[in-house]
Design a protein around this motif. Structure first.
Motif, PDB file in Angstrom:
ATOM      1  N   ASP A   1       0.809  -1.215   0.000  1.00 44.25           N
ATOM      2  CA  ASP A   1       0.000   0.000   0.000  1.00 44.25           C
ATOM      3  C   ASP A   1       0.845   1.270   0.000  1.00 44.25           C
ATOM      4  OD1 ASP A   1      -2.531  -1.421   0.201  1.00 44.25           O
ATOM      5  OD2 ASP A   1      -1.849  -1.982   2.193  1.00 44.25           O
ATOM      6  N   SER A   2       2.155   1.128   0.188  1.00 40.89           N
ATOM      7  CA  SER A   2       3.035   2.297   0.178  1.00 40.89           C
ATOM      8  C   SER A   2       3.933   2.355  -1.048  1.00 40.89           C
ATOM      9  CB  SER A   2       3.899   2.326   1.447  1.00 40.89           C
ATOM     10  OG  SER A   2       3.132   2.745   2.555  1.00 40.89           O
ATOM     11  N   VAL A   3       3.890   1.344  -1.906  1.00 37.72           N
ATOM     12  CA  VAL A   3       4.773   1.330  -3.081  1.00 37.72           C
ATOM     13  C   VAL A   3       4.028   1.898  -4.289  1.00 37.72           C
ATOM     14  CG1 VAL A   3       6.106  -0.091  -4.666  1.00 37.72           C
ATOM     15  CG2 VAL A   3       6.115  -0.608  -2.224  1.00 37.72           C
ATOM     16  N   LEU A   4       4.571   2.949  -4.882  1.00 35.87           N
ATOM     17  CA  LEU A   4       3.938   3.556  -6.053  1.00 35.87           C
ATOM     18  C   LEU A   4       4.498   2.980  -7.352  1.00 35.87           C
ATOM     19  CD1 LEU A   4       3.783   7.305  -4.968  1.00 35.87           C
ATOM     20  CD2 LEU A   4       1.911   5.657  -5.030  1.00 35.87           C
ATOM     21  N   SER A   5       5.813   2.937  -7.483  1.00 35.21           N
ATOM     22  CA  SER A   5       6.390   2.410  -8.721  1.00 35.21           C
ATOM     23  C   SER A   5       7.722   1.747  -8.435  1.00 35.21           C
ATOM     24  CB  SER A   5       6.555   3.514  -9.757  1.00 35.21           C
ATOM     25  OG  SER A   5       7.670   4.317  -9.450  1.00 35.21           O
ATOM     26  N   LEU A   6       8.100   0.847  -9.325  1.00 33.65           N
ATOM     27  CA  LEU A   6       9.325   0.068  -9.142  1.00 33.65           C
ATOM     28  C   LEU A   6      10.167   0.074 -10.414  1.00 33.65           C
ATOM     29  CD1 LEU A   6       7.862  -3.106  -7.351  1.00 33.65           C
ATOM     30  CD2 LEU A   6       9.193  -1.270  -6.288  1.00 33.65           C
ATOM     31  N   ASP A   7      11.471   0.020 -10.221  1.00 31.40           N
ATOM     32  CA  ASP A   7      12.386  -0.319 -11.302  1.00 31.40           C
ATOM     33  C   ASP A   7      12.825  -1.754 -11.053  1.00 31.40           C
ATOM     34  OD1 ASP A   7      12.397   2.201 -12.579  1.00 31.40           O
ATOM     35  OD2 ASP A   7      13.700   2.956 -10.994  1.00 31.40           O
ATOM     36  N   VAL A   8      12.714  -2.574 -12.085  1.00 35.27           N
ATOM     37  CA  VAL A   8      12.932  -4.004 -11.920  1.00 35.27           C
ATOM     38  C   VAL A   8      13.855  -4.510 -13.028  1.00 35.27           C
ATOM     39  CG1 VAL A   8      11.794  -6.259 -11.869  1.00 35.27           C
ATOM     40  CG2 VAL A   8      10.606  -4.250 -10.974  1.00 35.27           C
ATOM     41  N   VAL A   9      14.869  -5.268 -12.663  1.00 38.61           N
ATOM     42  CA  VAL A   9      15.668  -5.974 -13.657  1.00 38.61           C
ATOM     43  C   VAL A   9      15.048  -7.357 -13.841  1.00 38.61           C
ATOM     44  CG1 VAL A   9      17.908  -7.014 -14.186  1.00 38.61           C
ATOM     45  CG2 VAL A   9      17.795  -4.695 -13.253  1.00 38.61           C
ATOM     46  N   LEU A  10      14.693  -7.661 -15.084  1.00 35.17           N
ATOM     47  CA  LEU A  10      14.049  -8.941 -15.380  1.00 35.17           C
ATOM     48  C   LEU A  10      15.093 -10.040 -15.603  1.00 35.17           C
ATOM     49  CD1 LEU A  10      11.208  -7.725 -17.773  1.00 35.17           C
ATOM     50  CD2 LEU A  10      11.059  -8.234 -15.329  1.00 35.17           C
ATOM     51  N   ALA A  11      14.608 -11.246 -15.770  1.00 25.70           N
ATOM     52  CA  ALA A  11      15.499 -12.408 -15.892  1.00 25.70           C
ATOM     53  C   ALA A  11      16.398 -12.337 -17.119  1.00 25.70           C
ATOM     54  CB  ALA A  11      14.668 -13.691 -15.919  1.00 25.70           C
ATOM     55  N   ASP A  12      16.003 -11.553 -18.130  1.00 24.02           N
ATOM     56  CA  ASP A  12      16.852 -11.414 -19.322  1.00 24.02           C
ATOM     57  C   ASP A  12      17.809 -10.228 -19.200  1.00 24.02           C
ATOM     58  OD1 ASP A  12      15.200  -9.241 -19.606  1.00 24.02           O
ATOM     59  OD2 ASP A  12      14.397  -9.798 -21.565  1.00 24.02           O
ATOM     60  N   GLY A  13      17.825  -9.596 -18.025  1.00 24.16           N
ATOM     61  CA  GLY A  13      18.728  -8.477 -17.803  1.00 24.16           C
ATOM     62  C   GLY A  13      18.162  -7.131 -18.219  1.00 24.16           C
TER      63      GLY A  13
END
Lengths: 476, 476
Positions: free
Chosen positions: A180-192
């Motif tokens: 409920d406190s997370v607005l957006s994320l930067d994510v590294v996926l499995a393919d990099g």
């Protein structure tokens, strides 16, 4: 259960391929970001949870990246070599979710620990995943704001780990869990590749909610390398109430009664008699003498005093001995509570649970836990985030040396199994806030239908077709 | 963009296969649940949004199931015949998300409208998808509780539709959007199977958060046939404040200022001068005379009065003319506001938007919207859920008959495009609370990266490999 394509279940790599894997990492990453030191490897095979639940497995290498690019390099190299990547924060989890799997690359985010921005105007903060949760809250406090989620580990755990497990805490009933406190994320996926999930606006309905999907996915879908979180007002006023009850059931009624008089406390913690006795033993307090159950309540905001008075009235009407307004004792009790589960005795073996039930089932659930404890001849103490119906029963046996360790462990395990059955029968769940990790996989299909499990496996495949990320964790 | 496997893009079905499809539905479902009446079919080709944005397409049949089993039958028959299924509630959406696609089965949930349970003890309600949102709130009110999300359509829209679009409303800044109130869902998947997403506990971290993934997925992943939602305290005290500002920018500063003095209002609505003039014209009020912008604020809870006084002080310090405590005018203004977008003039053509930006960008965003309006020679009025940074600009042209409709529409469309560009440049989104539906697909890849779009398509495939459910809606 698991497909042959899973990275770490392939045959033991040769010494040659191991050397090539490490050499490629050395070429791509600074020496300070890599370790194959045996102690470093060993320490990543466990977390703060009970180590007897999972056989420790040794990683091939620990990578502590200092940038998003370094995370991408590490993931791409691991993928090329078919090596599993286990993402880890401070390792303070209790469910084995960040424990290494054999031959994996442990990707530890603790060096990416910058608070990039706190915006008072937007009530947001942008952080790297290795930021300690208490540091984030302290940065917010400079602007009279707070980061609300406060798991017991908040002084040592990372925001990345909190996001991976959708960590809860004491203040969740009013302010919500990590999701409920997370607005957006930067994510590294499995393919990099690097993915930005969404805009950091408060409202957003464009496509699927990948942000919420990532939160609580325990490192199995991607690696969180950045987050923008929502901050909330930091209340200037906090009122704390301690209420001792002659019976546990009446204390639980108190939770519903506060709701009836229109109060949403920030904190509602329930401690049973055994927990009070353990605290007395550890801290020299005299809690157990004063009742069979203790309810700790905090109200905050501009209505804190009015709400506290309503709470005191409602709980006194139920027969509780209630602390006076402004008493320091109540605040001290909350601090004691934050350590309530950790106060074990050196000569006992114990296992803890993290079940949650609908709030109305709280009393029944605790009663049934006691039946379970008696049936398996183990001790039980219970603390609960009662406002959420989230219970932490701890089963323990004092070891006398007369009993075989194996026999004791078997009884404790049987008690855990039965406690999980109780939660599920009452419409509850096997994990309220710690996650499934590796330890709770054995109960997962007790809670989830085969259709639900199959669907989650298809989602996992959509993110990570090679099963590189945290294999054997989080989902079946 | 779309794969050939999509159900409704296949060649026109023959009359024979059409008859077989309908015959099978008639055998499986009661006659009262089926309609092929031309007017019923036609009315499902549009929603409350501007119909010129999507060419209306005619469904083959409207199914109004009365049970979960009937939903399953309908979906299985549609799947067997390769027919798209477009799920629809009351059709009050504004983005075309429930508009029929050619030859589809419209699955309308309005007959499944029972409130199955309200539990005061658990602060939850369990409902069928066709329940009107205001009815759910009224049922909660009997227990001194409320269902918080309150989109402008709440008196006519269904909870299923609200879940499909993750509907927002006025109270979101304090109480969250629909997603924040949904605990668990029953969903019929594209293969006709029934899925229960999770336990209805407040806390839950077992596997992936499919509940949040379903919310806002606009009928593309499954059909919501049941929901357990969280209810919240219904405040006995509500204070309403109207504040007229000489400048729009100062009104927007007021939003940040309230945050600085530690108040989280339940409602913070911003109306610009053009909106006030339109309201004056429609209702004979004299709002526009009193300022260039109007801020409407509601505080609630046990601190409502204290908070209202803090708000009045803060806004007066900024130069606002503020309504007195207890004035009925402020409440009337909120009621007017709830209708602010609908009050168009008969001789105007207008298009509305639903962008959201970080709160700090509110003033800049509105200023740039006015530049956009001037550049395209169209009128602009703006209302905003200012606490969320969610803006509803409406661009319009009064038709004199001298201009070609096509030319006017082109100018309005260009203004919309530019307004969306402004939102994205300011770190915002193309949809704060209405969803993408069909109308906003053209902007989707302006906001989302190709990687993000591809990942969502893989998730769609994991749920609905045949692309039966709401094709060409919600995602690219």
């Amino acid at each position: 259960m698991h497909t042959p394509s899973e990275a770490h279940s392939s045959a033991q790599p040769s010494a040659e391929s191991e050397a090539a894997f490490l050499q490629q990492l050395r070429e791509a990453l600074p020496a300070s970001a890599l370790s194959t030191d045996p102690e470093d490897l060993r320490s990543r095979s466990v977390d703060l949870g009970p180590s007897e639940h999972l056989t420790p497995e040794q990683p091939a290498v620990v990578v502590r990246p200092q940038s998003v690019e370094q995370v991408q390099h590490a993931v791409r190299i691991a993928a090329a070599h078919g090596r599993a990547v286990v993402t880890r924060g401070a390792g303070t989890g209790l469910a084995g979710g960040a424990n290494a799997v054999a031959g994996c690359l442990v990707l530890e985010t603790t060096q990416m620990n910058r608070i990039l921005r706190v915006s008072a105007e937007d009530s947001t903060a942008t952080v790297e995943p290795g930021v300690i949760v208490a540091d984030l809250d302290a940065a917010a406090a400079e602007h009279h704001l707070m980061y609300a989620p406060d798991p017991a580990s908040w002084r040592i755990s990372t925001i990345g780990g909190n996001i991976a497990t959708n960590a809860g805490g004491l203040r969740c009933a009013k302010y919500g869990v990590t999701r409920d406190s997370v607005l957006s994320l930067d994510v590294v996926l499995a393919d990099g590749s690097l993915l930005h999930t969404r805009s950091a606006t408060f409202k957003h309905v464009v496509g699927y909610d990948l942000t919420s999907l990532m939160v609580g996915s325990e490192g199995t879908l991607g690696i969180v390398v950045g987050a923008t979180v929502r901050l909330r007002h930091r209340s200037q006023k906090v009122e704390t109430i301690g209420a001792f009850f002659p019976q546990l059931s009446t204390a639980a009624s108190g939770v519903v009664e506060m709701s009836r008089v229109g109060v949403q406390p920030a904190i509602t913690e329930l401690l049973d008699a055994a927990t009070m006795r353990a605290l007395d033993e550890a801290h020299g307090s005299d809690l157990a003498r004063r009742g069979e159950a203790l309810l700790l309540v905090q109200t905050d905001g501009h209505g804190a005093e009015v709400e506290a008075e309503l709470v005191r009235e409602a709980l006194r009407d139920l027969g509780a001995e209630v602390t006076e307004p402004g008493s320091a004792e109540a605040d001290e009790l909350v601090e004691l509570r934050r350590h309530a589960r950790g106060d074990g005795l050196v000569d006992e073996i114990r296992v803890g649970e993290d079940i949650a039930v609908p709030r109305s089932q709280l009393v029944t659930c605790i009663e049934k836990m006691h039946q379970v404890a008696r049936a398996h001849r183990v001790e039980l103490k219970v603390v609960a985030h009662a406002g959420d119906g989230n219970l932490h029963p701890t089963f323990s046996v004092r070891t006398s040396g007369d009993e075989e360790l194996q026999e004791v462990t078997a009884r404790l395990d049987a008690a855990l199994d039965d406690s999980v059955r109780v939660a599920l029968e009452l419409g509850g769940t096997i994990s309220g806030e710690h996650g499934v990790g590796g330890y709770k996989l054995r109960w997962m299909d007790w809670e989830q239908s085969s259709g639900l499990i199959a669907l989650q496996r298809r989602i996992k495949e959509a993110f990570d077709p090679q099963h590189l990320l945290n294999p054997h964790r989080g989902i079946l």
